[in-house]
Design a protein around this motif. Structure first.
Motif: not given
Length: 252
Positions: A12-16, A135-142, A204-212
């Motif tokens: 996944g993109p970053g979020a556990p 990340s292609i799916a994660a970025v639109p979500s954020v 968007v940098s580091r989507a779904t991570m703590s430092d998004q």
């Protein structure tokens, strides 16, 4: 020879909590978990993602493999030879090896090179791919910006290989996804600005991570060199989302 099974596991993109159930089960069951990192002294992003979920498993080996952040084959080939040797030693002992990779194993993934080479080095080996949230799916979500409806077309470009054709792509597609921007950020910005689409672009940098980090004014990124976890999405029809968001806001 009976080799162990080789798994390509998307984490996944970053979020556990975006790890799939299949990924978790595969990683827990594997006798060896191989993970890429950018230097011998750096941390593995894949391990950072999966550690809170699978934790320390007794008897399981963690194999960290170093791949420099570089496109030069002269630098990458020696790193791959080291990786092939290390992974091969385990597979030849009949051990199952799960190669954990950020995002999805089939999209701009380090695992692709291993998947292509494995049958040549270990004939008859069983390879299983476990898809991951990309990340292609994660970025639109954020960002709240959909990629495309049923009548729109999408282009996906690895920007670090050059953006000479970007103006033509921007003209031809409704949504353009620019991944792996790196040092091409100034050229990306110039092409998007020239096309009059800067106000339709989200960085968007580091989507779904703590430092998004989300930047909706692309000009603010002019002097920025996007990291390998950065993306820019150009959505020509993003005003539709803005119209819908008006009705989602709480009334006062």
């Amino acid at each position: 020879m009976n080799y162990g099974t080789l798994y390509g596991v998307g984490v996944g993109p970053g979020a556990p909590d975006l790890l799939t159930l299949r990924a978790i089960n595969t990683l827990k069951a594997a006798q060896v978990v191989a993970m890429p990192r950018s230097s011998d002294f750096g941390a593995s992003m894949a391990w950072k993602i999966i550690k809170p979920v699978i934790g320390e498993i007794s008897g399981q080996e963690r194999l960290f493999l170093t791949f420099p952040m570089n496109k030069d084959p002269a630098r990458l080939q020696p790193a791959w030879e080291v990786a092939f040797k290390a992974i091969g030693e385990r597979l030849e002992k009949g051990l199952s090896v799960a190669f954990a990779t950020e995002g999805d194993p089939s999209l701009f993934s380090t695992f692709i090179y291993l998947q292509r080479e494995a049958p040549n080095r270990w004939p008859g080996i069983t390879i299983e791919v476990v898809p991951g949230v990309s990340s292609i799916a994660a970025v639109p979500s954020v960002t709240g910006i959909p990629l495309a409806d049923g009548q729109e077309r999408i282009a996906i470009i690895p920007a670090n290989y050059g953006v000479e054709d970007l103006p033509a792509v921007l003209a031809a597609f409704d949504t353009t996804i620019l991944m792996k921007i790196g040092s091409e950020m100034p050229n990306v910005l110039a092409a998007i600005d020239s096309a009059g689409l800067a106000d339709k672009t989200v960085y968007v940098s580091r989507a779904t991570m703590s430092d998004q980090r989300i930047v909706r004014d692309l000009r603010q990124t002019e002097k920025e060199y996007g990291d390998c976890f950065a993306m820019a999405i150009v959505s020509k029809n993003s005003e539709t989302v803005c119209w819908l968001e008006m009705f989602r806001r709480p009334r006062r």
